[in-house]
Write a protein that holds these residues in place. Structure first.
Motif, mmCIF file in Angstrom:
data_model
loop_
_atom_site.group_PDB
_atom_site.id
_atom_site.type_symbol
_atom_site.label_atom_id
_atom_site.label_comp_id
_atom_site.label_asym_id
_atom_site.label_seq_id
_atom_site.Cartn_x
_atom_site.Cartn_y
_atom_site.Cartn_z
ATOM 1 N N TYR A 205 -5.096 -11.912 -4.178
ATOM 2 C CA TYR A 205 -4.702 -10.639 -4.807
ATOM 3 C C TYR A 205 -5.745 -10.199 -5.826
ATOM 4 C CZ TYR A 205 -0.121 -11.862 -2.872
ATOM 5 O OH TYR A 205 0.896 -12.205 -2.036
ATOM 6 N N TYR B 209 -8.549 -8.141 -4.490
ATOM 7 C CA TYR B 209 -8.100 -6.770 -4.264
ATOM 8 C C TYR B 209 -8.041 -5.986 -5.567
ATOM 9 C CZ TYR B 209 -6.754 -7.790 0.572
ATOM 10 O OH TYR B 209 -6.751 -8.106 1.893
ATOM 11 N N HIS C 39 -5.909 2.633 5.308
ATOM 12 C CA HIS C 39 -7.182 2.594 4.590
ATOM 13 C C HIS C 39 -8.134 3.669 5.114
ATOM 14 C CE1 HIS C 39 -5.809 -0.836 2.512
ATOM 15 N NE2 HIS C 39 -5.864 -1.656 3.540
ATOM 16 N N PHE D 73 -10.685 -4.080 1.631
ATOM 17 C CA PHE D 73 -9.320 -3.758 2.068
ATOM 18 C C PHE D 73 -9.182 -3.876 3.583
ATOM 19 C CE2 PHE D 73 -8.296 -0.862 -1.798
ATOM 20 C CZ PHE D 73 -8.080 -1.985 -2.549
ATOM 21 N N MET D 74 -10.215 -3.470 4.316
ATOM 22 C CA MET D 74 -10.126 -3.504 5.777
ATOM 23 C C MET D 74 -10.736 -4.785 6.348
ATOM 24 S SD MET D 74 -10.941 0.505 6.514
ATOM 25 C CE MET D 74 -10.317 0.748 8.174
ATOM 26 N N HIS D 75 -11.085 -5.710 5.469
ATOM 27 C CA HIS D 75 -11.479 -7.072 5.874
ATOM 28 C C HIS D 75 -12.765 -7.168 6.666
ATOM 29 C CE1 HIS D 75 -7.021 -8.518 5.654
ATOM 30 N NE2 HIS D 75 -7.453 -7.963 4.550
ATOM 31 N N LEU E 258 -5.785 5.508 -3.782
ATOM 32 C CA LEU E 258 -6.495 4.240 -3.974
ATOM 33 C C LEU E 258 -5.509 3.125 -4.319
ATOM 34 C CD1 LEU E 258 -9.676 5.352 -5.976
ATOM 35 C CD2 LEU E 258 -9.558 4.613 -3.593
ATOM 36 N N THR E 259 -4.567 3.460 -5.189
ATOM 37 C CA THR E 259 -3.573 2.451 -5.576
ATOM 38 C C THR E 259 -2.712 2.056 -4.388
ATOM 39 O OG1 THR E 259 -3.547 3.609 -7.684
ATOM 40 C CG2 THR E 259 -1.923 1.874 -7.389
ATOM 41 N N LEU F 100 -13.070 0.864 -7.504
ATOM 42 C CA LEU F 100 -12.842 2.181 -6.903
ATOM 43 C C LEU F 100 -12.465 3.212 -7.958
ATOM 44 C CD1 LEU F 100 -10.872 1.079 -3.709
ATOM 45 C CD2 LEU F 100 -13.077 2.245 -3.743
ATOM 46 N N VAL G 222 -13.735 -0.080 0.453
ATOM 47 C CA VAL G 222 -12.482 -0.100 1.217
ATOM 48 C C VAL G 222 -12.694 -0.815 2.545
ATOM 49 C CG1 VAL G 222 -10.748 1.324 2.367
ATOM 50 C CG2 VAL G 222 -11.620 1.999 0.135
ATOM 51 N N ILE H 44 -6.863 -13.091 1.751
ATOM 52 C CA ILE H 44 -7.700 -12.705 0.612
ATOM 53 C C ILE H 44 -6.848 -12.715 -0.654
ATOM 54 C CG2 ILE H 44 -9.052 -10.805 -0.366
ATOM 55 C CD1 ILE H 44 -8.997 -10.709 3.210
ATOM 56 N N ALA I 83 -2.938 -3.495 0.968
ATOM 57 C CA ALA I 83 -3.719 -4.711 1.229
ATOM 58 C C ALA I 83 -2.974 -5.940 0.719
ATOM 59 C CB ALA I 83 -5.093 -4.593 0.586
ATOM 60 N N CYS I 84 -2.363 -5.817 -0.475
ATOM 61 C CA CYS I 84 -1.640 -6.953 -1.048
ATOM 62 C C CYS I 84 -0.402 -7.277 -0.228
ATOM 63 C CB CYS I 84 -1.238 -6.654 -2.491
ATOM 64 S SG CYS I 84 -2.657 -6.611 -3.597
ATOM 65 N N TRP J 200 -10.007 -2.585 -6.567
ATOM 66 C CA TRP J 200 -9.302 -1.371 -7.007
ATOM 67 C C TRP J 200 -9.914 -0.850 -8.302
ATOM 68 C CZ3 TRP J 200 -6.284 -0.289 -11.364
ATOM 69 C CH2 TRP J 200 -5.598 0.946 -11.303
ATOM 70 N N SER K 62 -3.633 2.012 -1.387
ATOM 71 C CA SER K 62 -4.433 1.106 -0.555
ATOM 72 C C SER K 62 -4.374 -0.312 -1.096
ATOM 73 C CB SER K 62 -5.892 1.566 -0.509
ATOM 74 O OG SER K 62 -6.124 2.342 0.623
ATOM 75 N N LEU K 63 -4.379 -0.410 -2.437
ATOM 76 C CA LEU K 63 -4.282 -1.747 -3.063
ATOM 77 C C LEU K 63 -2.961 -2.414 -2.702
ATOM 78 C CD1 LEU K 63 -5.286 -3.873 -5.195
ATOM 79 C CD2 LEU K 63 -3.973 -2.563 -6.862
#
Lengths: 110, 544, 211
Positions: free
Chosen positions: A27, A30, C194, A75-77, C76-77, A37, A71, A25, C83-84, A34, C79-80
C-alpha cells in the motif's frame, strides 16, 4: 507460485500454469505514487501560469506524460509484468503518434 | 501427472461438432453457441446472405449502365444502390470475410487449441455483426430514405443529405466493434493458446496473416469508430468539426476515414494472402518457399498500411508536401507484397502441381491480384493519379484487389476447407467449370474499366457520353457471366451438402493440424492437445 | 509428458478462466482500442489547436481551473483506492477490498456530480453545441467547445461505465466469486479505471491550462 516448466518445450507455448504468478504491491508504494501524482498536478497548474510561449504546451504534455507513466508503471503494474505487456504498449503508442504526425504533413504545409 | 486425465469431459472425439448436444436445441444451439466452429459457420451463412444481396445490387448497377441515360432506375435510386453495394460488400463481406469465417473455424485448430481465448466475446462479436448489418439494411426503409453518400461518407455531403445516414453509420459502427473483438480474440489466442511445441515459426502462414490482421483490427478500427460517431453528432448537434462555416475542415474527415480504411484494405487482403499460402504448398506438394519472408511480410504490410492513407486524397486539396510524402511512402507497400508473390511462385517451381479447384482459385488470385497491385502503383504515382482519380480506373483497380484478390482467396479457401468444415466432398468438375466461368466473367466485367477510366469516364456517374458505351456494354455482359459463375459455384456446393460423398480427414494431403483430425472436427477439435515437433509444410516427411 | 497434461486441462471450455495472463492480454488490447478511440479526438484537437491557436486560448479562459483541478485530484485518489483494493484482494482481505472499491465508485460519482455542475453552468450561459450564443463566436471557439463537450463527454461516459462495472465487481466480491485465488476481474476493472484516469490526465491541461 512460479510454474513455467513448459518453457523448455519451445518458447511461450499455450498452456498456462494453473496457479498464477503475481506481485502484491505494498500500500505504501501506492501512497507514494499518489503523492507524486498530486505534486505533479500542482506543478502543471503552476507552470501553466508562467508565460513560456509555445513551451507551455510542451511542459504541460511532458508533465502529463510523466503522470501517465506513474499510473502505467505502478497502478497498472507494468513495472512488474512480463516483457510481453511492456512490448505491447509501444505498438499502440507508436501507431497513434504516427497517425497524428503524418496528418500534420497536410495541415502544417497548406 | 499421467495421461489418464487428459481427455476433458465434453471432448467426445467420436462425434462431430454438428452433433454436439449443448444447452440449447435447434437454432438456439447455433446462435447461442460459443464453439468457434459454429460461430465460423454462423458468420459464413450471414455473410453469404449479405454477399448475395450486394452481388445482385452490383448486377443492377451494371444493368443501369448498359446505355447512357435512364435505363432501369432513377438517378437517386442509382446513388442509393451503389452506396449500399459498397457498404454491404466492404463492411459485411470483404473486411470480415476470411477472418470471421475461416479464421474463427481454423485458427484454434491450426495452433492446436480447443477454442479461442474468449469464446463468449466471440459470440458477442457475431451478434454485433448481425445487429450492424440489420441496422444498415433497416436504414433503407426508414424516414429520409436510403443513404446516398457512397461508402466513404465524405463531409459535407454526409452531414447535409436528408437521407438516413445516422442509422446506417451506426450500423457500421457496430460492425467495427465486432471486428475489434474478433481481432482482440485472435491476438490473445495466438499469444496464449498455442499447443506445446507450436513455436512462432511453426505456425501456419494463415495464422501469421491473422496475427498481422488482428493488430490492424485492434488499432485502426477505433479511429473509424470515433469518426462515425462524429458524423452522427455532427448531424444531430452541429458541432462543426467538418463544417467550414464553423471553422471545421471536411478534409479532416477524409483523413480520419482513410486512417482506418487504408489499413482496412490490409485487413481485407492479408488473411486472403494467408489462405493462398496454405493452398499453394498443399497442391504443389512442396514446402512453402521463404516461410519467414512471407510471415514477416505480413507484419510489414500491416505496419506500412498506417503510413500511406493520404494516397486516397491526392486530388482532395491536401498540401503539396503531404501529397509527395504519401506518394513516396505508398511505393514501399509494393515490397512486402512482391515478396509474397515471388515466394508463392518459387513454391510452385519443381512442385508436383495438382490443378484442383482450390489451386485454380489460388493461381487466379496471384494473377488478378498482381494486376490489381500493379495498377495500384499507377494510382500511387502522384502525376498519374491526378488524371485517374475518381475514374473507372480506380473502380477497376479496387475490384481486381478486392474481388480478384480477397474474393478469389475467399472462394479458394472455401473449396480448400469445404470438406473439413462440412464433411462432404463437392463435385470437382462442376467446381472447375464454376471457377472458369467466374474467372472469364471477372475479366470481361472489370478489365474494360481500366480503359474506361483511362479515357476519362468518372466513377459513380449515372449518365455518360455515348463514346463510352461499347466498353460499358462489354462490362455489363461480363457481370452476367460472373453472376452465372457464382450461381454455378453456389449450386455445386449446396449439392455437395445435400448428397456429396463423405470427406476423409485429409482429402488433399495437407500437413497442417486441421488435416490430422476428422472431417468435420469433433466438438473440441483434439482428443488430446497435440505436441508439435515440426514446421507446418513438411511434405517430404509425410511421403517418405 | 506431465507438462502437456497441464496444458490439456486448462484449454478446455470450462477452464478458460484460468488463463490469467491471457485475460490480462485481452484487457490490455481492449485498452489500446480505447486509447485509439480517444486518439481520434486528440487528432482533431491537435489539428484545430494548431489552426486556431488564439481562439483556443480565449475560450479556455472561461473554463474553471479549480473545478478541473479538484476533479483531477478526485480521479487520482480513486485510482489509488482502486489499486489498493486489488492489493487487498490479493492479500485475502476481503472487507478492506470491498470498502476501497466502494470508495472508488463514490469518487467516480463525485467526479460526475462535479462535471454535471460544470456543464450545467456552461449550458446556462448558452454555451453548448449548436446554440445560437456559441454560433456567434469565433470559429476556433466553436470548435474548442465542440471538442470540450465531445472529449469530456466521452470520458464521462467511460466514468459512468466504470461505476457500473464496479457494482458488478462488488457483487462478485460479496458473493466471494472474486477472491485471493481468482481476482483477474477486479484487476482488469482496475486497468480500465486507470486508463480512464490517464485520459483525464491529458484532458485537464489540454482544456483547462492553456490560457
Amino acid at each position: 507460485m512460479k510454474e513455467y516448466e513448459g518453457k523448455a518445450n519451445g518458447g511461450s507455448t499455450g498452456f498456462q500454469p494453473v496457479k498464477n504468478e503475481y506481485h502484491v504491491i505494498p500500500y505504501r508504494t501506492y501512497a507514494m505514487v499518489w503523492i507524486g501524482l498530486a505534486v505533479l498536478t500542482g506543478v502543471t497548474i503552476w507552470v501553466a501560469g508562467i508565460p513560456l510561449g509555445r513551451f507551455n504546451v510542451l511542459a504541460a504534455l511532458l508533465i502529463a506524460t510523466a503522470k501517465a507513466g506513474l499510473v502505467l508503471f505502478f497502478f497498472m503494474h507494468l513495472l512488474y509484468e512480463t516483457t510481453l505487456f511492456r512490448l505491447l504498449l509501444p505498438v499502440a503508442l507508436i501507431t497513434l503518434a504516427s497517425i497524428i504526425g503524418l496528418t500534420f504533413f497536410d495541415f502544417s504545409f497548406r | 501427472m499421467g495421461m489418464t486425465d487428459t481427455v476433458p469431459a465434453g471432448a467426445h472425439p467420436e462425434i462431430s461438432f454438428y452433433e454436439e448436444k449443448g444447452r440449447y436445441g435447434g437454432i438456439f444451439s447455433w446462435i447461442f453457441s460459443t464453439n468457434h466452429k459454429r460461430i465460423g459457420i454462423l458468420y459464413f451463412v450471414t455473410m453469404m446472405t449479405f454477399f448475395a444481396v450486394a452481388a445482385v445490387l452490383g448486377v443492377l448497377i451494371r444493368l443501369e449502365l448498359i446505355a447512357p441515360g435512364k435505363t432501369i432506375m432513377e438517378a437517386q435510386t442509382y446513388n442509393a444502390i451503389y452506396t449500399l453495394h459498397g457498404v454491404l460488400m466492404i463492411f459485411l463481406f470483404v473486411i470480415p470475410g476470411l477472418p470471421a469465417v475461416f479464421g474463427n473455424f481454423f485458427l484454434p485448430i491450426q495452433i492446436g487449441a480447443k477454442d479461442v481465448s474468449f469464446p463468449a466475446i466471440n459470440l458477442l462479436s457475431w451478434w454485433l455483426f448481425l445487429a450492424g448489418g440489420i441496422l444498415a439494411v433497416v436504414s433503407l426503409f426508414t424516414k429520409g430514405g436510403p443513404i446516398d453518400t457512397g461508402w466513404t461518407f465524405y463531409a459535407p455531403y454526409s452531414i447535409r443529405t436528408e437521407t438516413n445516414v445516422s442509422l446506417a453509420v451506426f450500423g457500421v459502427f457496430l460492425i467495427g466493434l465486432s471486428s475489434i473483438l474478433t481481432g482482440l480474440n485472435f491476438l490473445t489466442t495466438i499469444h496464449r493458446l498455442r499447443a506445446p511445441g507450436m513455436t512462432w515459426f511453426r505456425m501456419p502462414l494463415f495464422v501469421w496473416s491473422l496475427y498481422a490482421t488482428g493488430w490492424i483490427q485492434v488499432l485502426a478500427t477505433p479511429i473509424i469508430g470515433i469518426t462515425l460517431l462524429l458524423i452522427i453528432f455532427e448531424r444531430f448537434l452541429g458541432i462543426g468539426f467538418f463544417d467550414p462555416t464553423k471553422g471545421g475542415d471536411p478534409l479532416l474527415l477524409q483523413h480520419m476515414f482513410w486512417i482506418y480504411s487504408h489499413p482496412a484494405v490490409y485487413i481485407m487482403i492479408l488473411p486472403g494472402m494467408g489462405a493462398i499460402s496454405e493452398i499453394i504448398p498443399v497442391f504443389s506438394r512442396r514446402t512453402i518457399f521463404g516461410y519467414k519472408a512471407i510471415a514477416m511480410s505480413s507484419l510489414g504490410i500491416a505496419i506500412l498500411g498506417y503510413f500511406v492513407w493520404g494516397h486516397h486524397m491526392f486530388t482532395s486539396g491536401m498540401s503539396v508536401t503531404a501529397r509527395v510524402v504519401f506518394s513516396f511512402l505508398t511505393f514501399f507497400v509494393a515490397i512486402p507484397t512482391a515478396i509474397k508473390v515471388f515466394n508463392w511462385i518459387s513454391t510452385l517451381y519443381k512442385g508436383s502441381i495438382d490443378l484442383a479447384s482450390p489451386m485454380l482459385y489460388a493461381l487466379s488470385f496471384i494473377f488478378l491480384f498482381s494486376i490489381g497491385g500493379l495498377t495500384g502503383l499507377v494510382l500511387g504515382a502522384l502525376a498519374a493519379d491526378v488524371h485517374l482519380q475518381d475514374t473507372y480506373f480506380v473502380v477497376g483497380h479496387f475490384h481486381y484487389v478486392m474481388f480478384g484478390g480477397t474474393g478469389f482467396a475467399f472462394f479458394g479457401a472455401l473449396h480448400h476447407w469445404f470438406p473439413k468444415m462440412f464433411g462432404k466432398m463437392f463435385d470437382e468438375r462442376a467446381a472447375k467449370l464454376a471457377w472458369g466461368t467466374l474467372f472469364v466473367g471477372f475479366m470481361v466485367l472489370y478489365f474494360p474499366m481500366f480503359a474506361l477510366g483511362w479515357h476519362g469516364m468518372p466513377r459513380r456517374y449515372y449518365d455518360y457520353l455515348p463514346q463510352f458505351q461499347s466498353d460499358h456494354v462489354i462490362s455489363t455482359v461480363g457481370s452476367w457471366i460472373l453472376i452465372l459463375g457464382l450461381a454455378l459455384m453456389a449450386i455445386n456446393l449446396l449439392a455437395a451438402l445435400w448428397k456429396g460423398k463423405k470427406a476423409e480427414a485429409n482429402p488433399w494431403g495437407g500437413t497442417t493440424l486441421e488435416w490430422q483430425i476428422p472431417s468435420p472436427p469433433p466438438p473440441e477439435n483434439f482428443e488430446e492437445i497435440p505436441r508439435v515437433d515440426r514446421g507446418p509444410y513438411e511434405f517430404a516427411r509425410e511421403t517418405v | 509428458m506431465s507438462t502437456i497434461a497441464a496444458g490439456v486441462a486448462t484449454t478446455g471450455h470450462e477452464k478458460h478462466v484460468s488463463d490469467y495472463i491471457g485475460a490480462k492480454v485481452g484487457m490490455w488490447l481492449f485498452l489500446f482500442t480505447e486509447l485509439l478511440l480517444f486518439g481520434g479526438l486528440f487528432l482533431v484537437y491537435s489539428v484545430y489547436r494548431a489552426m486556431y491557436h488564439t481562439d483556443f486560448h480565449t475560450a479556455a479562459k472561461e473554463l474553471n481551473v479549480t473545478l478541473g483541478a479538484v476533479n483531477t485530484i478526485i480521479l487520482l485518489t480513486s485510482s489509488l483506492t482502486m489499486a489498493c483494493s486489488i492489493s487487498a484482494t490479493q492479500r485475502g482481505n476481503r472487507k478492506l477490498s470491498i470498502l476501497l472499491l466502494v470508495m472508488t465508485a463514490l469518487f467516480g460519482i463525485a467526479f460526475l456530480v462535479n462535471k454535471y455542475f460544470e456543464w450545467g453552468a456552461k449550458f446556462q450561459h448558452g454555451i453548448y453545441p449548436g446554440s445560437d450564443q456559441l454560433g456567434m463566436r469565433e470559429n476556433g471557439e466553436i470548435l474548442f467547445y465542440g471538442l470540450y463537450y465531445m472529449m469530456t463527454g466521452l470520458h464521462g461516459l467511460h466514468v459512468i461505465v466504470g461505476v457500473l462495472l464496479f457494482s458488478v465487481v462488488l457483487l462478485f466480491l460479496v458473493k466471494k466469486k472474486i477472491h485471493q485465488e481468482n481476482f483477474v476481474l477486479i484487476e482488469n476493472s482496475g486497468l480500465y479505471w486507470h486508463l480512464v484516469d490517464i485520459i483525464w490526465i491529458f484532458l485537464f491541461p489540454l482544456f483547462y491550462l492553456i490560457t
